[in-house]
Design an enzyme around this catalytic site. Structure first.
Site, short mmCIF file in Angstrom:
data_model
loop_
_atom_site.label_atom_id
_atom_site.label_comp_id
_atom_site.label_asym_id
_atom_site.label_seq_id
_atom_site.Cartn_x
_atom_site.Cartn_y
_atom_site.Cartn_z
CG ASN C 240 48.31 74.46 8.73
OD1 ASN C 240 49.48 74.55 8.37
ND2 ASN C 240 47.30 74.68 7.95
CB CYS C 241 53.59 74.04 11.51
SG CYS C 241 52.82 73.29 12.95
#
Lengths: 77, 346, 427
Positions: C240-241
């Site tokens: 998750n960025c």
């Protein structure tokens, strides 16, 4: 943004997936869409079907603009 | 050097007279601290020095607002105070409105506005956001309590000390400042839940916002002659993002001429940082359906697709910004005679 | 389940020819680490550097942070991700506490965040206090964005495990035991304590917005109960960025502060009955389903109180208040943790959705707060990337190397699992 444009008396349809947010923030004409990354599309469908889906959503949205409403309305299928 | 404080009072507290003198034209009494000004000045310590009092009739302010404001502005310019103290107005509506006006002049002049009002004073909403308005009782009988509250604000603000609505009894200006606190968030959450479970008091750190409402705009009567515009918060821009729209927390909106396009596919993409961009980048019509709307135009179902499309990025964008964008975009659309808008959000 | 963490406090990090800890100094076999990551044929190049608290070093764009560890009683690594499935949450694990593997490298055009090791910037990220082993990963040419993300994510996890080898034979400073039996037993032990569950919402929305549990992409699951130890033992991994400020890095999953602080109260003031993973989806139907399901799980488990943490902002605000509403109407008391988007000046509406039931909310800060960061002596990564991350903008990098960004861009600044000390005060 939707509300501010509507204040000018221009009818506006909010085409959004999370319609709960639309109605919380005060959009009046709401058209539920497919998913956040592709509100007016669906990459899981073949091209032709995806196009038909989009066309029907946009037609519904345009017709919503021509529909008089008293209160917040979701234009579902 | 002591900070210079100037006071603003109405005809009553200024000792001119009652309702019969409410049309009193503003005057400035240099070197004179009148009525409540004297009390506040005395209680605000040695680092604050009262330099004079402006007195103006409430009706005069109400009926000659521009003139009254100009008078105050001129006094501020000549006397160069650091702080303006207006009131306290308690629950007096016209006085509150005048105090709010005086505070707003002070704010525009870049000096610190301080006032005192009752929470229901209609003047409060006109100055709360930029002034420090002490929460007073509703009647002047409570002057003795109001004076130390206002003096405390004057003293602390003059010294550049931090004031908070809780500690210093003023109406919050509505600025939510990010601060670092002792306990990490997880601990605060556990403590808050424990308080709830034990029916103890707790204070939420984020009171729920409320949203205002707008009446639905009337429907388009004749779609076949209507101009429909496309607007999106999905961060759709021409390839290369020529205006460098932000991927989140947008500070701008952009508009692009789409009159020569039948679809967005291939020529547009998204810079929106809040969702998986892959599908949109394959075909931006999935986020802003120009292709379908163009077909409706060709089929005569609508009059025209408006030549410009408007775009910004919705993710993490402050509501205040999106309101501003909406106002600006709406104005352009209105002036261009656009009849209806499709706005897509991701 | 019973998890025993042998904590080894790291006070410095140096390069060397082996992975070892002596007197709190972690030695990393840099060449070995590079060679290990290059075993993946899709990794083209690897750079390794160190950043220590107080160094005038800026790391950007940071992808993930991983805590290096060594598991004794199960296969060592991230089950379901880098190694075959093994149940997490039992047995002994040694932890290099105070050390962190930080991955950097451009991917997919935008995203990711900044870590400053000193000054103003250091105040806003918890990872200015860790000894960081910074790994810059370049994939081979021609990979698509999804693949690119996977390569970098896997390399980071593998680097964590490789550096963690040093923990195997190191002297342990402190042992922490995390033990929670079956609900029935705990309820018998603490019949009078209120039952409390923790609902952990996770962004589950596609490329750069995913989270994995035992390697399962959680956007494909129905909300599920899990044992707190599983997360503390590396079962949950960030893919998750999204905004750097509030994404939950793998490190923060491994050390989830809400889990730790609830454990702290277990048996004293509450009976902690476990965690629920609640994916934030992109369809309204999906949101309704998951929010209902989450509330139903809490009710069926007999929860009296629930803490709900969000990940991200915007559309997940809707999930947050929907879950809250559903719990409260079932008579379950809630406390929520979220950050807010109140604009540069802090005067804007903080959330995109609202519910009157949300009466107890912890704010972990305004993501739009702007911070000005002085130039660094050393930049690890690519400073210009700051202009395209969420919270940066064209021109936010000064000519002198200074940086003006929103907290949005700072890793962990407004952690919604409460990993940091930011809050919001009304003026």
């Amino acid at each position: 943004m939707v509300k501010e444009i509507e204040r000018y008396g221009i009818p506006i349809v909010h085409m959004a997936t999370i319609t709960t947010i639309s109605s919380s923030v005060g959009a009046r004409r709401i058209l539920p869409t497919v998913a956040i990354p592709y509100p007016t599309g669906n990459p899981n469908l073949p091209d032709v079907e995806e196009h038909d889906l989009r066309k029907s959503m946009v037609e519904r949205a345009v017709n919503a603009l021509a529909t008089d409403i008293e209160e917040t309305t979701e234009f579902e299928e | 050097m002591a900070k210079k404080v100037i006071y603003y009072l109405n005809q009553f507290f200024g000792g001119i007279g009652g309702e019969d003198m409410a049309d009193f034209e503003p005057e400035y009494r240099a070197g004179e601290m009148v009525g409540p000004a004297m009390g506040i000045n005395a209680a605000s310590g040695d680092d604050c020095e009262g330099i004079g009092t402006i007195i103006c009739g409430d009706n005069f302010f109400g009926t000659h607002e521009e003139e009254a404001r100009a008078f105050i502005a001129k006094v501020i310019e000549e006397e160069q105070p650091d702080i303006l103290v207006a009131g306290p107005a308690f629950n007096a509506g016209r006085y509150g409105f005048a105090c709010a006006g005086a505070c707003s002049v002070a704010h525009e002049a870049g000096i610190i506005p301080v006032s005192g009002m009752y929470e229901e004073n209609p003047g409060l909403e006109h100055c709360q956001a930029f002034s420090w308005v002490a929460a007073t009782a509703n009647a002047a009988a409570q002057m003795r309590k109001a004076i130390p509250l206002m003096a405390n604000l004057v003293k602390k603000l003059a010294a550049g000390e931090e004031v908070t609505p809780e500690e210093d009894s003023y109406f919050a200006q509505g600025r939510r400042e990010t601060v670092l606190v002792e306990d990490r968030g997880s601990k605060r959450a556990v403590d808050m839940l424990l308080a709830r479970l034990n029916d103890e008091e707790f204070v939420t750190e984020l009171p729920m916002p409320s949203f205002d409402e707008v009446d639905p705009a009337p429907a388009i009567q004749d779609l076949s002659h209507a101009t429909i515009a496309l607007v999106t918060s999905g961060g759709i821009v021409p390839n290369g993002n020529p205006d460098r729209l932000q991927s989140a927390s947008a500070q701008q909106w952009n508009k692009y001429d789409i009159s020569s396009y039948d679809e967005l596919k291939g020529d547009f993409y998204t810079v929106h940082g809040g969702f998986d961009p892959v599908y949109c980048n394959e075909d931006a019509d999935r986020v802003l359906p120009l292709d379908a709307l163009r077909e409706m135009e060709k089929e005569g179902k609508i009059g025209k697709v408006y030549d410009l499309m408007y775009t910004t990025t919705g993710t993490g964008t402050a509501v205040a910004n999106s309101i501003k964008f909406g106002e600006e975009i709406g104005k352009e659309l209105k002036e261009a005679g656009v009849d209806g808008v499709l706005l897509t959000s991701t | 389940m019973k998890l025993e963490q042998g904590l080894i406090y790291i006070k410095d990090v140096v390069g060397g020819s082996e992975n070892a800890v002596k007197d709190g100094v972690l030695t990393v076999d840099v060449e070995g680490l590079k060679a290990h990551l290059l075993e993946d044929p899709k990794v083209k190049a690897v750079e390794v550097d160190f950043a220590k608290p107080g160094d005038h070093t800026r790391i950007v764009p940071v992808k993930d942070v991983i805590e290096p560890r060594f598991n004794f009683d199960r296969v060592n690594g991230f089950p379901g991700m880098t190694v075959k499935y093994n149940e997490c949450g039992n047995g002994r694990v040694n932890v290099l506490r105070g050390a962190a593997v930080v991955t950097i490298g451009d991917a997919v055009g935008f995203q990711e965040g900044v870590i400053d090791m000193w000054g103003e910037g250091a105040l806003w990220t918890p990872f200015s206090k860790t000894y960081n082993i910074v790994v810059d990963i370049t994939p081979i040419d021609g990979v698509d964005p999804h693949e690119h993300e996977t390569i970098v994510r896997m390399a980071g996890l593998r680097a964590g495990t490789y550096v963690g080898l040093a923990a195997e034979n190191a002297t342990v400073d402190e042992v922490k035991t995390w033990e929670l039996g079956p609900m029935k037993e705990e309820a018998e032990k603490y019949p009078d304590l209120p039952k409390v569950a923790y609902v952990q919402m996770t962004i589950s929305q596609g490329l750069l917005h995913d989270v994995y549990m035992y390697g399962v992409d959680v956007k494909e699951i129905i909300p599920t109960w899990f044992h707190p130890n599983e997360e503390l033992d590396s079962a949950i991994v960030s893919g998750n960025c999204v905004a750097a400020c509030d994404k939950i890095t793998t490190y923060q999953h491994q050390t989830n502060p809400l889990t730790e602080d609830l454990y702290e109260q277990h048996g004293k003031t509450i009976n902690y009955i476990g965690n629920i993973l609640s994916p934030e989806l992109t369809t309204l139907d999906g949101k309704f389903r998951n929010c209902d399901y989450t509330a139903k799980l809490c009710e069926q488990l007999g929860a009296d109180g629930v803490i709900v943490s969000e990940e991200g902002y915007g559309n997940p605000d809707s999930d947050l208040v929907m879950i809250c509403k559903r719990l409260e109407t079932r008579g379950i008391k809630t406390a929520l943790v979220t950050d807010e988007c109140s604009g540069w000046d802090g005067t804007s509406q903080p959330l995109t959705d609202t519910a009157p039931e949300a009466v107890a909310v912890v704010s972990s800060g305004n993501v739009s707060k702007v911070v000005e960061l002085e130039p660094a002596d050393k930049v690890l990564g690519n400073l210009k990337a700051a202009e395209t991350v969420a919270g940066g903008w064209a021109g936010c990098v000064g000519e002198d190397g200074s940086l003006k960004v929103e907290l949005n861009a700072v890793i962990g600044a407004t952690s919604e699992i409460g990993y940091h000390n930011a809050s919001v005060k009304l003026y």
